[in-house]
Design a protein around this motif. Structure first.
Motif, PDB file in Angstrom:
ATOM      1  N   HIS A  49      17.628  -5.795  67.671  1.00  0.00           N
ATOM      2  CA  HIS A  49      16.881  -6.905  67.079  1.00  0.00           C
ATOM      3  C   HIS A  49      17.350  -7.133  65.647  1.00  0.00           C
ATOM      4  N   PRO A  50      17.978  -8.284  65.373  1.00  0.00           N
ATOM      5  CA  PRO A  50      18.474  -8.562  64.023  1.00  0.00           C
ATOM      6  C   PRO A  50      17.392  -8.526  62.945  1.00  0.00           C
ATOM      7  N   MET A  51      16.153  -8.823  63.318  1.00  0.00           N
ATOM      8  CA  MET A  51      15.064  -8.814  62.335  1.00  0.00           C
ATOM      9  C   MET A  51      14.698  -7.405  61.866  1.00  0.00           C
ATOM     10  N   ALA A  52      15.232  -6.381  62.518  1.00  0.00           N
ATOM     11  CA  ALA A  52      14.954  -5.005  62.100  1.00  0.00           C
ATOM     12  C   ALA A  52      15.399  -4.776  60.651  1.00  0.00           C
ATOM     13  N   PHE A  53      16.403  -5.522  60.215  1.00  0.00           N
ATOM     14  CA  PHE A  53      16.898  -5.348  58.847  1.00  0.00           C
ATOM     15  C   PHE A  53      15.895  -5.848  57.801  1.00  0.00           C
ATOM     16  N   LEU A  54      14.946  -6.674  58.219  1.00  0.00           N
ATOM     17  CA  LEU A  54      13.921  -7.159  57.290  1.00  0.00           C
ATOM     18  C   LEU A  54      12.682  -6.260  57.259  1.00  0.00           C
ATOM     19  N   LEU A  55      12.593  -5.315  58.180  1.00  0.00           N
ATOM     20  CA  LEU A  55      11.422  -4.443  58.230  1.00  0.00           C
ATOM     21  C   LEU A  55      11.177  -3.673  56.937  1.00  0.00           C
ATOM     22  N   PRO A  56      12.223  -3.127  56.277  1.00  0.00           N
ATOM     23  CA  PRO A  56      11.948  -2.432  55.010  1.00  0.00           C
ATOM     24  C   PRO A  56      11.323  -3.347  53.955  1.00  0.00           C
ATOM     25  N   LEU A  57      11.777  -4.600  53.892  1.00  0.00           N
ATOM     26  CA  LEU A  57      11.194  -5.551  52.943  1.00  0.00           C
ATOM     27  C   LEU A  57       9.741  -5.836  53.292  1.00  0.00           C
ATOM     28  N   VAL A  58       9.457  -6.100  54.549  1.00  0.00           N
ATOM     29  CA  VAL A  58       8.090  -6.397  54.971  1.00  0.00           C
ATOM     30  C   VAL A  58       7.182  -5.188  54.729  1.00  0.00           C
ATOM     31  N   ALA A  59       7.673  -3.996  55.038  1.00  0.00           N
ATOM     32  CA  ALA A  59       6.888  -2.779  54.796  1.00  0.00           C
ATOM     33  C   ALA A  59       6.613  -2.610  53.304  1.00  0.00           C
ATOM     34  N   ALA A  60       7.613  -2.858  52.470  1.00  0.00           N
ATOM     35  CA  ALA A  60       7.432  -2.734  51.020  1.00  0.00           C
ATOM     36  C   ALA A  60       6.409  -3.751  50.518  1.00  0.00           C
ATOM     37  N   VAL A  61       6.470  -4.967  51.030  1.00  0.00           N
ATOM     38  CA  VAL A  61       5.511  -5.998  50.620  1.00  0.00           C
ATOM     39  C   VAL A  61       4.090  -5.576  50.974  1.00  0.00           C
ATOM     40  N   ILE A  62       3.914  -4.988  52.151  1.00  0.00           N
ATOM     41  CA  ILE A  62       2.572  -4.579  52.579  1.00  0.00           C
ATOM     42  C   ILE A  62       2.104  -3.338  51.813  1.00  0.00           C
ATOM     43  N   VAL A  63       2.956  -2.349  51.695  1.00  0.00           N
ATOM     44  CA  VAL A  63       2.567  -1.093  51.046  1.00  0.00           C
ATOM     45  C   VAL A  63       2.347  -1.266  49.542  1.00  0.00           C
ATOM     46  N   PHE A  64       3.230  -2.030  48.885  1.00  0.00           N
ATOM     47  CA  PHE A  64       3.163  -2.174  47.428  1.00  0.00           C
ATOM     48  C   PHE A  64       2.561  -3.514  47.005  1.00  0.00           C
ATOM     49  N   ARG A  65       1.660  -4.064  47.818  1.00  0.00           N
ATOM     50  CA  ARG A  65       1.116  -5.387  47.529  1.00  0.00           C
ATOM     51  C   ARG A  65       0.321  -5.463  46.227  1.00  0.00           C
ATOM     52  N   LYS A  66      -0.062  -4.331  45.652  1.00  0.00           N
ATOM     53  CA  LYS A  66      -0.795  -4.335  44.379  1.00  0.00           C
ATOM     54  C   LYS A  66       0.156  -4.538  43.194  1.00  0.00           C
ATOM     55  N   LYS A  67       1.449  -4.296  43.395  1.00  0.00           N
ATOM     56  CA  LYS A  67       2.445  -4.504  42.334  1.00  0.00           C
ATOM     57  C   LYS A  67       2.694  -6.007  42.201  1.00  0.00           C
ATOM     58  N   PRO A  68       2.915  -6.481  40.977  1.00  0.00           N
ATOM     59  CA  PRO A  68       3.020  -7.940  40.756  1.00  0.00           C
ATOM     60  C   PRO A  68       4.058  -8.656  41.633  1.00  0.00           C
ATOM     61  N   PHE A  69       5.280  -8.130  41.714  1.00  0.00           N
ATOM     62  CA  PHE A  69       6.316  -8.802  42.500  1.00  0.00           C
ATOM     63  C   PHE A  69       5.931  -8.870  43.972  1.00  0.00           C
ATOM     64  N   SER A 117       0.907 -12.627  48.905  1.00  0.00           N
ATOM     65  CA  SER A 117      -0.040 -13.737  48.820  1.00  0.00           C
ATOM     66  C   SER A 117       0.587 -15.077  49.167  1.00  0.00           C
ATOM     67  N   SER A 118       1.888 -15.100  49.321  1.00  0.00           N
ATOM     68  CA  SER A 118       2.585 -16.359  49.549  1.00  0.00           C
ATOM     69  C   SER A 118       2.588 -16.734  51.028  1.00  0.00           C
ATOM     70  N   SER A 119       1.953 -17.849  51.331  1.00  0.00           N
ATOM     71  CA  SER A 119       1.979 -18.315  52.721  1.00  0.00           C
ATOM     72  C   SER A 119       3.385 -18.776  53.101  1.00  0.00           C
ATOM     73  N   ILE A 120       4.158 -19.207  52.113  1.00  0.00           N
ATOM     74  CA  ILE A 120       5.541 -19.615  52.387  1.00  0.00           C
ATOM     75  C   ILE A 120       6.369 -18.419  52.865  1.00  0.00           C
ATOM     76  N   PHE A 121       6.169 -17.255  52.253  1.00  0.00           N
ATOM     77  CA  PHE A 121       6.890 -16.040  52.666  1.00  0.00           C
ATOM     78  C   PHE A 121       6.588 -15.719  54.130  1.00  0.00           C
ATOM     79  N   TRP A 122       5.308 -15.686  54.492  1.00  0.00           N
ATOM     80  CA  TRP A 122       4.916 -15.327  55.854  1.00  0.00           C
ATOM     81  C   TRP A 122       5.319 -16.416  56.851  1.00  0.00           C
ATOM     82  N   LEU A 123       5.228 -17.675  56.457  1.00  0.00           N
ATOM     83  CA  LEU A 123       5.650 -18.764  57.327  1.00  0.00           C
ATOM     84  C   LEU A 123       7.161 -18.705  57.570  1.00  0.00           C
TER      85      LEU A 123
END
Length: 140
Positions: free
Chosen positions: A62-82, A88-94
């Motif tokens: 699955h080519p999307m497997a390469f994005l899993l680390p980014l998605v995991a980081a976004v979820i785990v570190f969501r309290k960090k500003p970046f 919080s961005s609906s554009i990112f999730w869309l």
């Protein structure tokens, strides 16, 4: 406060364990019942291939497997500003959803039903139902 964090950790751990057991013993619900791969088919195997540093296998699963680390980081570190901006961005999730569906469409067009994991599950309930109907020559 410390007890609240511990309870939250155990809740997430229990959910992860239940999901892991479900995927290990039952697998994808779409594939099990309908017989065709879902947009996420191969994602777990792709992630495991990434952990083994087998990038070619990860891409094939699955080519999307390469994005899993980014998605995991976004979820785990969501309290960090970046990461909070992304979380919080609906554009990112869309964009992630559109990309996932586009990859799924391309994989279905190019690989289905010849290449694993984009194959038909002959043991799926719907496939068995259809094959049984073809054997008995149902008429409508």
């Amino acid at each position: 406060m410390e007890e609240k964090k511990r309870n939250k950790f155990f809740t997430y751990a229990a959910i992860a364990a239940a999901l892991g057991l479900y995927l290990k013993f039952i697998g994808c619900a779409v594939n099990t019942f309908v017989g065709i791969p879902c947009p996420g088919c191969g994602l777990t195997r792709g992630a495991l291939a990434l952990l083994r540093m087998d990038f070619a296998a990860a891409w094939q699963y699955h080519p999307m497997a390469f994005l899993l680390p980014l998605v995991a980081a976004v979820i785990v570190f969501r309290k960090k500003p970046f990461f909070n901006k992304l979380f919080s961005s609906s554009i990112f999730w869309l964009a992630l959803a559109v990309l996932t569906l586009a990859v799924y469409a391309i994989r279905m067009f190019l690989l289905f039903p010849r290449v694993e994991p984009m194959t038909i599950n002959q043991d799926a309930l719907l496939v068995k139902f259809i094959l049984k109907g073809m054997e008995t020559k149902w008429t409508f």
